[in-house]
Design an enzyme around this catalytic site. Structure first.
Site, PDB file in Angstrom:
ATOM      1  NE  ARG A  68      -1.420  -1.703   3.353  1.00 49.84           N
ATOM      2  CZ  ARG A  68      -2.597  -2.385   3.647  1.00 49.84           C
ATOM      3  NH1 ARG A  68      -3.586  -2.150   3.977  1.00 49.84           N
ATOM      4  NH2 ARG A  68      -2.522  -3.601   3.489  1.00 49.84           N
ATOM      5  CB  THR A  69       3.727   2.323   1.917  1.00 52.13           C
ATOM      6  OG1 THR A  69       3.064   2.028   3.038  1.00 52.13           O
ATOM      7  CG2 THR A  69       4.460   3.788   1.943  1.00 52.13           C
ATOM      8  CE  LYS A  95      23.175  -6.810 -10.937  1.00 53.50           C
ATOM      9  NZ  LYS A  95      23.382  -6.160 -12.180  1.00 53.50           N
ATOM     10  NE  ARG A 117       7.960   0.392   3.764  1.00 57.89           N
ATOM     11  CZ  ARG A 117       6.737   0.252   4.012  1.00 57.89           C
ATOM     12  NH1 ARG A 117       6.393  -0.969   3.683  1.00 57.89           N
ATOM     13  NH2 ARG A 117       5.789   0.768   4.648  1.00 57.89           N
ATOM     14  CG  HIS A 150       5.292   4.164   7.940  1.00 57.58           C
ATOM     15  ND1 HIS A 150       5.333   5.196   6.888  1.00 57.58           N
ATOM     16  CD2 HIS A 150       4.674   3.199   7.359  1.00 57.58           C
ATOM     17  CE1 HIS A 150       4.604   4.361   5.646  1.00 57.58           C
ATOM     18  NE2 HIS A 150       4.293   3.263   6.390  1.00 57.58           N
TER      19      HIS A 150
HETATM   20  C1  NCD Z   1       3.225  -0.867   8.050  1.00 58.20           C
HETATM   21  C2  NCD Z   1       4.423  -0.803   7.731  1.00 58.20           C
HETATM   22  O1  NCD Z   1       4.871  -1.325   6.905  1.00 58.20           O
HETATM   23  O2  NCD Z   1       5.287  -0.304   8.789  1.00 58.20           O
HETATM   24  N1  NCD Z   1       2.505  -0.934   6.661  1.00 58.20           N
HETATM   25  C3  NCD Z   1       2.422   0.134   6.189  1.00 58.20           C
HETATM   26  O3  NCD Z   1       3.093   0.787   5.554  1.00 58.20           O
HETATM   27  N2  NCD Z   1       0.852   0.516   5.937  1.00 58.20           N
HETATM   28  C4  NCD Z   1       2.656  -1.539   9.104  1.00 58.20           C
HETATM   29  C5  NCD Z   1       2.892  -3.155   9.041  1.00 58.20           C
HETATM   30  O4  NCD Z   1       3.815  -3.449   8.151  1.00 58.20           O
HETATM   31  O5  NCD Z   1       2.438  -3.661  10.127  1.00 58.20           O
END
Ligand code: NCD
Length: 327
Positions: A68-69, A95, A117, A150
């Site tokens: 989703r992100t 690599k 991320r 986040h």
């Molecule tokens: C979260 C994450 O990746 O930190 N998910 C997200 O980005 N909506 C929460 C999770 O993974 O539980």
């Protein structure tokens, strides 16, 4: 926190990056939330496209899994007219290249924003520092760094709660009490949530068993409690967290965890009228939340997802705009 120092006179978000919410100024958060709120209002009425970043190129660099992100940031960037490139999971770090070298390479191609991320806390900040050291003004947005933060999730959760409780004009959450329940210890969402909610004036209580919600989390500026049933009737919103098994979280057994900490239909029935249920996703139905609660009338889970796109549009506009002005 780097990037928070030079708050502009207008109270706009300071700087070209969004790395963390802890330590961020309240008026910086409010300016992002206000911009997101206006985009939501516009987007709920008609086509949410607005071509403010047509000349920008935005790269998504997700070194940890995400659905989703990543999709939400991509849709947000596309709605602003930006070109989006996705490094994909098979980037050259597999690599042996370092994260910093990969990001500097992508930036050298002429990228205006990097959305990062990574499993390591502080990864996005390290990327930002390296880019600034080489004279780049490229925006860096943290899309989740290990257990640390986040920030766009914290903002979208704050926006969802503000909407549910009629605080969209001021983003003043004072008088509201918000529970963050479950695996807070391993959750970057919990840290960004606590920062956003408390900075905006809410009271936060983290609830979970001591291994997932240790007292040390009170240092974040919230209460920590062990007994979910004692807390539910006193809160206005509940954010349920996924257990982060990939970060070595352990529970006695899924059934025991559910017995103590699942937001079941019976527990949800003890919530105050008007209290709402949130979950950042991905949800483990039947573990931290019962399906009938996830899909029930108090649930704001899909509203969070929808709000997330508008929040990311606002963050990209603010950060890329600042990067372009300083570049
Ligand atoms: C979260 C994450 O990746 O930190 N998910 C997200 O980005 N909506 C929460 C999770 O993974 O539980």
């Amino acid at each position: 926190m780097q990037g928070h120092a030079q708050l502009s006179q207008s109270g706009a978000w300071p700087g070209a990056s969004l790395l963390a919410l802890r330590g961020a100024p309240a008026d910086g958060l409010r300016s992002l939330l206000t911009a997101a709120r206006d985009l939501v209002r516009e987007g709920d009425r008609r086509d949410p496209h607005r071509p403010t970043l047509v000349r920008a190129t935005i790269a998504t660099a997700f070194f940890e899994s995400s659905t989703r992100t990543r999709v939400s940031f991509t849709i947000a960037a596309q709605r602003l007219g930006a070109a989006v490139v996705d490094l994909g999971p098979a980037s050259s770090t597999s690599k042996g290249e370092t994260l910093i070298d990969t990001c500097r390479t992508i930036e050298a191609m002429g990228v205006d924003a990097l959305i990062v991320r990574h499993e390591q806390a502080g990864a996005a900040q390290s990327v930002e520092r390296a880019l600034r050291a080489s004279g780049s003004s490229c925006a860096v947005l943290n899309a989740g760094d290990g257990r640390h933060e986040h920030p766009t999730q914290g903002l979208l959760d704050a926006l969802t709660i503000a909407e549910a409780h009629g605080r969209l004009d001021s983003f003043d959450l004072s008088g509201l009490r918000i529970a963050v329940v479950g695996d807070a210890a391993n959750s970057r969402v919990a840290r960004s949530d606590v920062a956003a909610f408390t900075t905006l004036g809410a009271e936060v209580v983290i609830v979970g068993p001591p291994n997932l919600a240790p007292r040390s989390l009170e240092a974040l500026g919230c209460r920590v409690e062990e007994d979910l049933d004692a807390v539910l009737s006193e809160v206005d919103a509940v954010q349920m967290l996924r257990i982060q098994f990939e970060r070595a979280a352990s529970v006695a057994s899924p059934a025991d965890h559910a017995a103590g900490y699942q937001l079941s239909a019976a527990r949800a029935a003890t919530l105050r009228p008007g209290a709402v249920v949130l979950h950042p996703g991905p949800m483990n139905r039947g573990l931290e939340v019962a399906p009938e609660v996830a899909d029930g009338p108090r649930s704001r889970v899909l509203r969070q997802v929808r709000m997330g796109v508008f929040v990311r549009m606002a963050c990209l506009e603010a950060c890329v705009g600042a990067a372009q002005r300083s570049g």
